[in-house]
Design a protein around this motif. Structure first.
Motif, PDB file in Angstrom:
ATOM      1  N   ALA A 189       1.094  -0.997   0.103  1.00 48.49           N
ATOM      2  CA  ALA A 189       0.014  -0.007  -0.031  1.00 48.49           C
ATOM      3  C   ALA A 189       0.737   1.343  -0.057  1.00 48.49           C
ATOM      4  CB  ALA A 189      -0.928   0.072   1.145  1.00 48.49           C
ATOM      5  N   THR A 190       0.354   2.382  -0.571  1.00 55.28           N
ATOM      6  CA  THR A 190       1.186   3.650  -0.646  1.00 55.28           C
ATOM      7  C   THR A 190       0.960   4.178   0.558  1.00 55.28           C
ATOM      8  OG1 THR A 190       0.965   3.489  -3.049  1.00 55.28           O
ATOM      9  CG2 THR A 190       1.547   5.597  -2.069  1.00 55.28           C
ATOM     10  N   GLN A 191       2.060   4.636   1.355  1.00 52.17           N
ATOM     11  CA  GLN A 191       1.881   5.144   2.577  1.00 52.17           C
ATOM     12  C   GLN A 191       2.102   6.959   2.516  1.00 52.17           C
ATOM     13  OE1 GLN A 191       4.390   3.766   5.566  1.00 52.17           O
ATOM     14  NE2 GLN A 191       6.250   4.400   4.566  1.00 52.17           N
ATOM     15  N   ASN A 192       2.971   7.149   1.625  1.00 55.00           N
ATOM     16  CA  ASN A 192       3.209   8.650   1.478  1.00 55.00           C
ATOM     17  C   ASN A 192       4.046   9.073   0.346  1.00 55.00           C
ATOM     18  OD1 ASN A 192       5.607   7.515   3.412  1.00 55.00           O
ATOM     19  ND2 ASN A 192       6.566   8.981   2.178  1.00 55.00           N
ATOM     20  N   PHE A 193       4.103  10.439   0.065  1.00 61.48           N
ATOM     21  CA  PHE A 193       4.975  10.949  -0.964  1.00 61.48           C
ATOM     22  C   PHE A 193       6.447  11.286  -0.501  1.00 61.48           C
ATOM     23  CE2 PHE A 193       0.764  12.232  -2.903  1.00 61.48           C
ATOM     24  CZ  PHE A 193       1.066  11.570  -4.101  1.00 61.48           C
ATOM     25  N   TYR A 194       7.225  11.278  -1.244  1.00 57.84           N
ATOM     26  CA  TYR A 194       8.800  11.528  -0.952  1.00 57.84           C
ATOM     27  C   TYR A 194       9.267  12.480  -1.865  1.00 57.84           C
ATOM     28  CZ  TYR A 194      10.748   7.882  -3.877  1.00 57.84           C
ATOM     29  OH  TYR A 194      10.952   7.201  -4.841  1.00 57.84           O
ATOM     30  N   LEU A 195      10.033  13.422  -1.593  1.00 56.52           N
ATOM     31  CA  LEU A 195      10.745  14.163  -2.514  1.00 56.52           C
ATOM     32  C   LEU A 195      11.851  13.680  -3.414  1.00 56.52           C
ATOM     33  CD1 LEU A 195      10.946  17.171  -3.554  1.00 56.52           C
ATOM     34  CD2 LEU A 195      12.798  17.457  -1.659  1.00 56.52           C
ATOM     35  N   VAL A 196      12.124  13.741  -4.821  1.00 58.57           N
ATOM     36  CA  VAL A 196      12.787  13.268  -5.639  1.00 58.57           C
ATOM     37  C   VAL A 196      13.525  14.406  -6.236  1.00 58.57           C
ATOM     38  CG1 VAL A 196      12.831  12.058  -7.974  1.00 58.57           C
ATOM     39  CG2 VAL A 196      11.212  11.277  -6.328  1.00 58.57           C
ATOM     40  N   GLY A 197      13.015  15.469  -6.727  1.00 56.55           N
ATOM     41  CA  GLY A 197      13.744  16.632  -7.302  1.00 56.55           C
ATOM     42  C   GLY A 197      13.210  17.804  -7.393  1.00 56.55           C
ATOM     43  N   LEU A 198      14.003  18.917  -7.931  1.00 57.07           N
ATOM     44  CA  LEU A 198      13.143  20.149  -8.010  1.00 57.07           C
ATOM     45  C   LEU A 198      13.411  20.517  -9.488  1.00 57.07           C
ATOM     46  CD1 LEU A 198      14.735  21.967  -4.909  1.00 57.07           C
ATOM     47  CD2 LEU A 198      12.617  21.333  -5.287  1.00 57.07           C
ATOM     48  N   MET A 199      12.492  21.093 -10.370  1.00 61.77           N
ATOM     49  CA  MET A 199      12.610  21.610 -11.662  1.00 61.77           C
ATOM     50  C   MET A 199      13.679  22.824 -11.846  1.00 61.77           C
ATOM     51  SD  MET A 199       9.463  22.839 -14.440  1.00 61.77           S
ATOM     52  CE  MET A 199       8.694  21.379 -14.098  1.00 61.77           C
ATOM     53  N   ILE A 200      14.774  22.454 -12.640  1.00 64.13           N
ATOM     54  CA  ILE A 200      15.504  23.373 -12.995  1.00 64.13           C
ATOM     55  C   ILE A 200      15.472  23.998 -14.341  1.00 64.13           C
ATOM     56  CG2 ILE A 200      17.205  22.685 -11.161  1.00 64.13           C
ATOM     57  CD1 ILE A 200      18.798  21.290 -13.308  1.00 64.13           C
ATOM     58  N   ASP A 201      14.667  23.267 -15.314  1.00 65.23           N
ATOM     59  CA  ASP A 201      14.653  23.624 -16.619  1.00 65.23           C
ATOM     60  C   ASP A 201      13.662  22.904 -17.230  1.00 65.23           C
ATOM     61  OD1 ASP A 201      15.514  24.956 -18.981  1.00 65.23           O
ATOM     62  OD2 ASP A 201      17.053  23.698 -19.426  1.00 65.23           O
ATOM     63  N   TRP A 202      12.990  23.400 -18.453  1.00 61.97           N
ATOM     64  CA  TRP A 202      12.197  22.592 -19.136  1.00 61.97           C
ATOM     65  C   TRP A 202      12.151  23.063 -20.580  1.00 61.97           C
ATOM     66  CZ3 TRP A 202       8.595  25.882 -21.739  1.00 61.97           C
ATOM     67  CH2 TRP A 202       8.158  26.940 -21.027  1.00 61.97           C
ATOM     68  N   ARG A 203      11.916  22.514 -21.565  1.00 63.45           N
ATOM     69  CA  ARG A 203      11.662  22.719 -23.244  1.00 63.45           C
ATOM     70  C   ARG A 203      10.861  22.072 -23.898  1.00 63.45           C
ATOM     71  NH1 ARG A 203      14.950  25.681 -21.386  1.00 63.45           N
ATOM     72  NH2 ARG A 203      17.077  26.105 -22.017  1.00 63.45           N
ATOM     73  N   TRP A 204      10.248  22.867 -24.940  1.00 69.41           N
ATOM     74  CA  TRP A 204       9.347  22.207 -25.868  1.00 69.41           C
ATOM     75  C   TRP A 204      10.052  21.199 -26.687  1.00 69.41           C
ATOM     76  CZ3 TRP A 204       4.319  22.549 -25.239  1.00 69.41           C
ATOM     77  CH2 TRP A 204       3.727  23.670 -24.620  1.00 69.41           C
ATOM     78  N   HIS A 205       9.198  19.905 -27.103  1.00 67.16           N
ATOM     79  CA  HIS A 205       9.705  19.165 -27.999  1.00 67.16           C
ATOM     80  C   HIS A 205       8.466  18.419 -28.630  1.00 67.16           C
ATOM     81  CE1 HIS A 205      11.232  15.033 -29.346  1.00 67.16           C
ATOM     82  NE2 HIS A 205      11.912  15.995 -30.087  1.00 67.16           N
ATOM     83  N   ASP A 206       8.290  18.637 -30.076  1.00 71.35           N
ATOM     84  CA  ASP A 206       7.243  17.820 -30.734  1.00 71.35           C
ATOM     85  C   ASP A 206       5.847  18.133 -29.908  1.00 71.35           C
ATOM     86  OD1 ASP A 206       8.730  17.223 -32.535  1.00 71.35           O
ATOM     87  OD2 ASP A 206       9.013  15.034 -31.734  1.00 71.35           O
ATOM     88  N   ASN A 207       5.425  19.324 -29.508  1.00 72.05           N
ATOM     89  CA  ASN A 207       4.245  19.776 -28.737  1.00 72.05           C
ATOM     90  C   ASN A 207       4.363  19.125 -27.386  1.00 72.05           C
ATOM     91  OD1 ASN A 207       3.148  21.562 -30.961  1.00 72.05           O
ATOM     92  ND2 ASN A 207       2.655  19.711 -31.950  1.00 72.05           N
ATOM     93  N   ARG A 208       5.295  18.683 -26.894  1.00 70.03           N
ATOM     94  CA  ARG A 208       5.292  18.009 -25.433  1.00 70.03           C
ATOM     95  C   ARG A 208       6.273  18.831 -24.739  1.00 70.03           C
ATOM     96  NH1 ARG A 208       6.055  11.766 -25.569  1.00 70.03           N
ATOM     97  NH2 ARG A 208       7.361  12.210 -27.521  1.00 70.03           N
ATOM     98  N   ILE A 209       6.170  18.971 -23.422  1.00 70.84           N
ATOM     99  CA  ILE A 209       7.126  19.518 -22.484  1.00 70.84           C
ATOM    100  C   ILE A 209       8.136  18.425 -21.769  1.00 70.84           C
ATOM    101  CG2 ILE A 209       7.635  20.893 -20.329  1.00 70.84           C
ATOM    102  CD1 ILE A 209       5.326  22.762 -20.999  1.00 70.84           C
ATOM    103  N   MET A 210       9.556  18.681 -22.040  1.00 71.16           N
ATOM    104  CA  MET A 210      10.499  17.789 -21.477  1.00 71.16           C
ATOM    105  C   MET A 210      11.192  18.660 -20.172  1.00 71.16           C
ATOM    106  SD  MET A 210      13.852  15.708 -22.807  1.00 71.16           S
ATOM    107  CE  MET A 210      12.871  14.467 -23.511  1.00 71.16           C
ATOM    108  N   SER A 211      11.199  18.112 -19.150  1.00 67.48           N
ATOM    109  CA  SER A 211      11.689  18.952 -17.966  1.00 67.48           C
ATOM    110  C   SER A 211      12.843  18.168 -17.403  1.00 67.48           C
ATOM    111  CB  SER A 211      10.613  18.854 -17.012  1.00 67.48           C
ATOM    112  OG  SER A 211       9.556  19.694 -17.339  1.00 67.48           O
ATOM    113  N   SER A 212      13.769  18.946 -16.765  1.00 71.20           N
ATOM    114  CA  SER A 212      15.000  18.334 -15.938  1.00 71.20           C
ATOM    115  C   SER A 212      14.986  18.886 -14.542  1.00 71.20           C
ATOM    116  CB  SER A 212      16.002  18.919 -16.655  1.00 71.20           C
ATOM    117  OG  SER A 212      17.312  18.482 -15.935  1.00 71.20           O
TER     118      SER A 212
END
Length: 293
Positions: A248-271
């Protein structure tokens, strides 16, 4: 104002019950998880989702000179917020951090005022807390954005409630697991809309991301991927994962912070800056962090 009055009415009507069950909320230390809310994908996130989001303000006003006119962070304890170092130290000088806003649901609502829709249902006011200290990672490079991490110490503790809660830190048994080919959630305030939103992120290898969008900021300490909706978030939007225990899922945990994003083929790729690479720095400059084993 919101364009979803019926849904908002039901949602905010339920929020009135929150105060009656506050004792149950008090037992949740971090990363509150609700399976009913997890799969709901609308044009906004509920006020009681992703409650660790923090908006950064500056002495010269909220916009400053930050890309896309905004910067976000994530609450990791009652007095600690993580944010990109880019928000405070740029190649052309210093940005003077002033405060954080916690519990922001509608970015156009003045601070300390409830966010209300035309039907009269309201979300409790956001909290503004001034900054006491900003610790910039010693190896941060303002040109490449490598190691773009800042630990913010607040002048006073945040008042935790149904809309304001810290995120859990990465659990030890997940620290060394791969971040590639995973599904995470990113939530934040958007550049073009007022309401907070969450989207799914499907992660890929660094080499794959660079082959698709060579201008995307990546490094060995980042994770990247496509968002399932083309929404532009302010920098610093937190990426979170789900911790499972006993099937069972018990909680969320931190993975990362967005530092950049770009458009690609009408989608957004984020870093995203992967937090697990910076735990020593974070712990040295924080207190009372929560890790659920």
């Amino acid at each position: 104002m919101l364009g979803h009055s019926a849904l908002i009415t039901v949602l905010l009507g339920l929020l009135q019950i929150v105060s009656e069950v506050q004792s149950a909320q008090d037992n949740v230390q971090c990363g509150s998880f609700d399976e009913d809310n997890l799969l709901k994908q609308t044009r906004f996130a509920y006020p009681t989702e992703q409650q660790w989001l923090a908006r950064i303000t500056f002495t010269k006003g909220f916009e400053g000179k930050i890309r896309e006119n905004g910067c976000l962070g994530v609450l990791i304890s009652k007095r600690t917020v993580l944010a990109p170092a880019y928000c405070f130290v740029q190649y052309n000088g210093m940005a003077e951090g002033f405060s954080v806003h916690l519990g922001v649901y509608n970015k156009s609502t003045p601070i300390n005022e409830p966010s209300c829709d035309p039907d009269g249902f309201c979300v409790r006011p956001a909290q503004e807390i001034k900054l006491a200290e900003v610790a910039i990672h010693p190896e941060y490079d303002s040109l490449t954005l490598k190691n773009s991490l800042a630990v913010l110490t607040l002048q006073r503790e945040a008042k935790l409630n149904a809309n304001v809660m810290p995120i859990c830190m990465p659990p030890p048994h997940l620290v060394n697991q791969t971040l590639v080919a995973q599904t995470f959630i990113v939530a934040g305030l958007r550049t073009a809309e007022d309401l907070r939103l969450k989207v799914w992120v499907n992660t890929h290898s660094r080499s794959f991301c660079q082959s698709k969008v060579s201008s995307l900021v990546t490094s060995s300490t980042t994770v990247c991927g496509y968002q399932n909706m083309p929404e532009r978030f302010y920098m610093g939007a937190p990426l979170v994962g789900m911790q499972v225990k006993n099937h069972a899922t018990q909680n969320f945990y931190l993975v990362g912070l967005m530092i950049d994003w770009r458009w690609h083929d009408n989608r957004i790729m984020s870093s995203f800056l992967a937090i697990r690479n910076y735990l020593d720095f974070i712990y040295q400059n924080s207190d009372s962090l929560i890790v659920r084993s």
